[in-house]
Every structure is written in structure tokens, then in C-alpha cells.
Design a protein around this motif. Structure first.
Motif, PDB file in Angstrom:
ATOM      1  N   ARG A 122       1.300  -1.567  -0.217  1.00 28.02           N
ATOM      2  CA  ARG A 122       0.208  -0.239   0.115  1.00 28.02           C
ATOM      3  C   ARG A 122       1.293   1.506  -0.033  1.00 28.02           C
ATOM      4  O   ARG A 122       0.615   2.049   0.968  1.00 28.02           O
ATOM      5  N   TRP A 123       1.892   1.198  -0.894  1.00 24.07           N
ATOM      6  CA  TRP A 123       2.982   2.672  -1.129  1.00 24.07           C
ATOM      7  C   TRP A 123       1.887   3.401  -1.639  1.00 24.07           C
ATOM      8  O   TRP A 123       0.919   3.558  -2.685  1.00 24.07           O
ATOM      9  N   GLN A 124       2.272   4.746  -1.399  1.00 22.66           N
ATOM     10  CA  GLN A 124       2.248   6.317  -2.048  1.00 22.66           C
ATOM     11  C   GLN A 124       2.991   6.541  -2.581  1.00 22.66           C
ATOM     12  O   GLN A 124       4.354   7.141  -2.260  1.00 22.66           O
ATOM     13  N   SER A 185      -4.053   0.221  -3.489  1.00 24.12           N
ATOM     14  CA  SER A 185      -4.423   1.791  -3.077  1.00 24.12           C
ATOM     15  C   SER A 185      -4.440   2.598  -4.247  1.00 24.12           C
ATOM     16  O   SER A 185      -3.798   2.551  -5.360  1.00 24.12           O
ATOM     17  N   ARG A 186      -5.506   3.787  -4.951  1.00 19.09           N
ATOM     18  CA  ARG A 186      -5.465   4.627  -5.736  1.00 19.09           C
ATOM     19  C   ARG A 186      -4.068   5.705  -6.105  1.00 19.09           C
ATOM     20  O   ARG A 186      -3.948   6.220  -7.062  1.00 19.09           O
ATOM     21  N   LEU A 187      -3.740   5.650  -5.294  1.00 20.03           N
ATOM     22  CA  LEU A 187      -2.085   7.022  -4.277  1.00 20.03           C
ATOM     23  C   LEU A 187      -0.618   5.779  -5.004  1.00 20.03           C
ATOM     24  O   LEU A 187      -0.073   6.314  -5.001  1.00 20.03           O
ATOM     25  N   SER A 188      -1.467   4.341  -5.066  1.00 23.70           N
ATOM     26  CA  SER A 188      -0.084   3.632  -6.055  1.00 23.70           C
ATOM     27  C   SER A 188      -0.028   4.168  -7.275  1.00 23.70           C
ATOM     28  O   SER A 188      -0.657   3.080  -7.465  1.00 23.70           O
ATOM     29  N   HIS A 189       1.521   4.707  -8.230  1.00 27.43           N
ATOM     30  CA  HIS A 189       0.687   3.815  -9.565  1.00 27.43           C
ATOM     31  C   HIS A 189       2.224   3.905  -9.834  1.00 27.43           C
ATOM     32  O   HIS A 189       3.497   4.539  -9.393  1.00 27.43           O
ATOM     33  N   VAL A 190       2.213   2.675 -10.239  1.00 24.28           N
ATOM     34  CA  VAL A 190       3.322   2.155 -10.707  1.00 24.28           C
ATOM     35  C   VAL A 190       3.858   1.705 -11.972  1.00 24.28           C
ATOM     36  O   VAL A 190       2.635   1.943 -12.923  1.00 24.28           O
TER      37      VAL A 190
END
Length: 255
Positions: A122-124, A185-190
Motif C-alpha cells: 500500500r505504497w503511495q 491503493s489509488r495513491l499507488s502509481h506503478v
């Protein structure tokens, strides 16, 4: 997608609620004293105003954080990520507890394509994976920085442990098990650049589900046997008393 919650997380909000209430009470008391204090005591009034602001601010923040239902509590964010993309042919075993398997195994997804051993992060922020290398976008002149931890290695270790458990528990060596890293999480962009493990995010979940569904490698009987074994073992581990470490023998110094 069908769902079985194996180990529900315990609720621990009582302590934070009491602490938040105490901070609010202190802030309110300081505010009242600052209002009714004589105007000639400017220094004392200023101190009370600062205490009031700190107490009310910290207390309100703690109360809001405590009352807010955590979207990642119990893996519910992972359920929201996967359920729209998968049909009832899939079963998500949430929070399994298996002997010899790392505790950060978030879930096991079982279906016709096989088993996915899912590790959630759940990284941001913005990240990039190339092969098995993970980097973080630090922006500015620093560019991409290598991450301290490596989800690919951690997911691979979880997958290998599940393979070993299946072989020991079911005596099966042909269960197709793949490692998968989920970013609910939607705060994670990979940014995916040919990763060596499966990565599912809020942006590519439908594409990922369609890709894995093309291959049918697990029949219904094996799916049922696998799921039953995971449920039985997880409930056994949840009710078993915690193992006590064996005390070490005292050291004897030689004269």
C-alpha cells in the motif's frame, strides 16, 4: 468473485478514542481559561491559547483518524480491487495463515487459471518495476531511486512457501501457483516495464484478470481440495496457542 475471510483483524479503537477524548478535554479546558482569564495576564493567556489550540487540534485529528474506517483494514481494499474484475469462478481466501508461509501473504486467489499467492503493498507515490528491480520516483534532479525493499523477491518467497506447504499438506506437486503483487491503493502509481512477476493495480486490474483467465490449468476438484485445506489450516493456526520459544541454555564461561 467469491470471498472467504479467514482471520478477521481485531478491533483496537478503544484506547485511541480515550486518548483523543482526553486531548479534546484538555484543549477545551485551556480555551475556557484563556477566555475568562484577566486581560492583564497577557503572558498566561497566550500560553493557555497555545495549549488550547494544540489540544483541540491534536484531539480532533486523532478522533477523526480513529473513527474513520480504515480502507485497508482486513484487506477490504484488496477485495474492492479484484471483485469488479473477476467472476464467481474465482475464490479469494483473505488473510490465510499457513505453517511456514510468511505472514505478509495477503490472500490466495483460486480459480481455473490456478492459484495466485498475493502480496499487497500500500505504497503511495510513483514507482517503476523493470524485471525484478523496483525504483521510486523522487522527482526533481534525483530521478528514480532504487527501493530499499523488493516486492518481487518477497512475493516470490511467499509463493515458494505456499508451494512447499501444498506439497507437504496435499501431496500435490502439480498445483499451478504464481506470485502476484497487488497495489490496492489509488495513491499507488506503478510503471510496468516487463516485470518478472504479476503486478495488479487499480489501473490494470481488468486487463490482468482477462490475461490470467485465458489459461485453464486447475480443475474444480483440485480447487475445492486446495481451498478446503487452506481454510482448515488457517482456522487451526488462528485457534492454536502461540508457540513459546525454547529457552536457550545458560552460557558457561571456561576458566
Amino acid at each position: 468473485m467469491r470471498l472467504i475471510r479467514l482471520v478477521p483483524p481485531p478491533s483496537t479503537r478503544r484506547g485511541p478514542l480515550l486518548l483523543a477524548g482526553l486531548m479534546l478535554a484538555v484543549g477545551a479546558a485551556a480555551a475556557v481559561l484563556a477566555i475568562v482569564a484577566p486581560s492583564r495576564r497577557d503572558e498566561a493567556t497566550a500560553v493557555l491559547a497555545v495549549v488550547s489550540g494544540l489540544g483541540l487540534g491534536v484531539g480532533a485529528g486523532m478522533l477523526a483518524q480513529t473513527l474513520r474506517v480504515r480502507r485497508d483494514e482486513g484487506g477490504e481494499d484488496l477485495v474492492r480491487l479484484l471483485s469488479p474484475a473477476l467472476d464467481d469462478a474465482y475464490l479469494l481466501l483473505l488473510r490465510p495463515r499457513l505453517r511456514g508461509v510468511p505472514a505478509d501473504l495477503e490472500a490466495l486467489l483460486v480459480g481455473p487459471p490456478g492459484v495466485r499467492a498475493i502480496v499487497a503493498r500500500r505504497w503511495q507515490g510513483r514507482y517503476r518495476v523493470r524485471g525484478h528491480g523496483w525504483e521510486y520516483d523522487a522527482h526533481g534532479r534525483r530521478g528514480w531511486i532504487r527501493c530499499i525493499t523488493n516486492p518481487s523477491f518477497e512475493a516470490g518467497a511467499a509463493r515458494n512457501a505456499v508451494v512447499g506447504w501444498v506439497h507437504a499438506e496435499l501431496g500435490e506437486s502439480n498445483v499451478p501457483i504464481e506470485a502476484t503483487i497487488a497495489f490496492p491503493s489509488r495513491l499507488s502509481h506503478v510503471v510496468l516495464e516487463e516485470p518478472d512477476v504479476e503486478v495488479v493495480t487499480a489501473e490494470n486490474a481488468p486487463w490482468w484478470a482477462n490475461r490470467i483467465g485465458r489459461v485453464q490449468r486447475m480443475d474444480a476438484a483440485l480447487v475445492v481440495a486446495f481451498a478446503d485445506a487452506v481454510v482448515t489450516e488457517s482456522r487451526r493456526q488462528a485457534t492454536a496457542p502461540s508457540a513459546r520459544p525454547t529457552p536457550r541454555p545458560p552460557r558457561v564461561r571456561r576458566a
